[in-house]
Design a protein around this motif. Sequence first.
Motif, PDB file in Angstrom:
ATOM      1  N   GLN A  88       0.805  -1.219   0.000  1.00  0.00           N
ATOM      2  CA  GLN A  88       0.000   0.000   0.000  1.00  0.00           C
ATOM      3  C   GLN A  88       0.840   1.272   0.000  1.00  0.00           C
ATOM      4  O   GLN A  88       0.320   2.361  -0.274  1.00  0.00           O
ATOM      5  CB  GLN A  88      -0.935  -0.006   1.214  1.00  0.00           C
ATOM      6  N   LEU A  89       2.125   1.142   0.304  1.00  0.00           N
ATOM      7  CA  LEU A  89       3.001   2.318   0.347  1.00  0.00           C
ATOM      8  C   LEU A  89       3.843   2.439  -0.920  1.00  0.00           C
ATOM      9  O   LEU A  89       4.816   3.188  -0.944  1.00  0.00           O
ATOM     10  CB  LEU A  89       3.902   2.257   1.581  1.00  0.00           C
ATOM     11  N   GLU A  90       3.464   1.710  -1.950  1.00  0.00           N
ATOM     12  CA  GLU A  90       4.189   1.790  -3.218  1.00  0.00           C
ATOM     13  C   GLU A  90       3.258   2.330  -4.292  1.00  0.00           C
ATOM     14  O   GLU A  90       2.134   1.865  -4.446  1.00  0.00           O
ATOM     15  CB  GLU A  90       4.702   0.407  -3.634  1.00  0.00           C
ATOM     16  N   GLY A  91       3.711   3.336  -5.009  1.00  0.00           N
ATOM     17  CA  GLY A  91       2.903   3.936  -6.062  1.00  0.00           C
ATOM     18  C   GLY A  91       2.356   5.279  -5.637  1.00  0.00           C
ATOM     19  O   GLY A  91       2.249   5.591  -4.444  1.00  0.00           O
ATOM     20  N   PRO A  92       2.003   6.120  -6.610  1.00  0.00           N
ATOM     21  CA  PRO A  92       1.546   7.489  -6.320  1.00  0.00           C
ATOM     22  C   PRO A  92       0.288   7.520  -5.458  1.00  0.00           C
ATOM     23  O   PRO A  92      -0.579   6.648  -5.566  1.00  0.00           O
ATOM     24  CB  PRO A  92       1.273   8.072  -7.709  1.00  0.00           C
ATOM     25  N   LEU A  93       0.213   8.533  -4.621  1.00  0.00           N
ATOM     26  CA  LEU A  93      -0.983   8.809  -3.835  1.00  0.00           C
ATOM     27  C   LEU A  93      -1.533  10.146  -4.324  1.00  0.00           C
ATOM     28  O   LEU A  93      -0.818  11.153  -4.352  1.00  0.00           O
ATOM     29  CB  LEU A  93      -0.651   8.887  -2.344  1.00  0.00           C
ATOM     30  N   ARG A  94      -2.800  10.162  -4.716  1.00  0.00           N
ATOM     31  CA  ARG A  94      -3.418  11.371  -5.257  1.00  0.00           C
ATOM     32  C   ARG A  94      -3.918  12.230  -4.105  1.00  0.00           C
ATOM     33  O   ARG A  94      -4.902  11.895  -3.458  1.00  0.00           O
ATOM     34  CB  ARG A  94      -4.559  11.003  -6.203  1.00  0.00           C
ATOM     35  N   LEU A  95      -3.223  13.337  -3.868  1.00  0.00           N
ATOM     36  CA  LEU A  95      -3.497  14.202  -2.717  1.00  0.00           C
ATOM     37  C   LEU A  95      -4.079  15.529  -3.172  1.00  0.00           C
ATOM     38  O   LEU A  95      -3.499  16.227  -3.999  1.00  0.00           O
ATOM     39  CB  LEU A  95      -2.208  14.442  -1.935  1.00  0.00           C
ATOM     40  N   GLY A  96      -5.221  15.883  -2.608  1.00  0.00           N
ATOM     41  CA  GLY A  96      -5.801  17.200  -2.825  1.00  0.00           C
ATOM     42  C   GLY A  96      -5.556  18.084  -1.619  1.00  0.00           C
ATOM     43  O   GLY A  96      -5.570  17.606  -0.479  1.00  0.00           O
TER      44      GLY A  96
END
Length: 301
Positions: A88-96
């Motif tokens: 779950q900590l790998e790959g982009p996180l889309r943050l607004g």
Amino acid sequence: MTLTELRYIVALAQDGSFSRAAERCSVSQPTLSVAIARLEDELGVQLFERGKGFVSPSAVGLKVVEQAQLALQEAEKVRQIAMCGRDQLEGPLRLGIIHTIGPYLLPQLIHALKSVAPEMPLAIEENMTANLADMLRDNELDVVIIALPFEIPGVLTRPLYDESFKVIVPRGHPWEGKESISPEEVAGDEVLLLKAGNCFRDQVLGACPQVSSPETDIRLGHSIGTIRCMVASGLGVSVLPDGALRHPYSNDMISVIPFRPPEPARRIALGWRAGFVRPKAIDALLAAVRGLKTPAYRLVD
């Protein structure tokens, strides 16, 4: 038609032998033969020409085998994507994030997040609260950082920190020598505010009831940075969040005056959909915020 059957016909086309294809697929020869015959019945065409001591794809069989190889490749991509999703900590996180927080929090947050989740870069969307709420609901964002209240059905929130409001005045202003100021004193035409639609503007109007609604564009700013510059130039005074007044955003052309206790403040929170499938990413963001050392942010347990 199944992926297993597609694997069988690809193996048979490549090996040219039922026995070798069955061995490659780790099944018995009768199992492989029956499965291929069943697929031919389903498709209504003969995929392989069979003879004594040989088997080879028919003309249509060659095309089917070629497409089957593509299908198996795409299926493998699905498996690889799913495997990546296990971390779950790998790959982009889309943050607004809202405009009045982004420029001041993100540099520190990104630095802190690198030590917590180095393989989770942030894909950042800076926007107004209402737009971020829509994007979060529509799964265009994974998580948002906003000011409370933020009550959206199906969205969970977790308070991060409290941030005090401060009064800023240009050097030489009559208020410059004040040790503190009350919200009721912040009034008059010289008060500069953000344009309508910004939640921080509404919070300032709520904290300082004597501030009337502005009537001329000259008293409005599109961003905190613009308002800070307008105050420095001597156009008026304003109320800004503490984080926007610390180094490197401090300015020797303005004076910062605290409010008398209890200081007006805003509570900043994290928001995400209740069914979000990467809860460890939320935990990582929370851990990164807890690692911030800026005095402007009073962390909430």
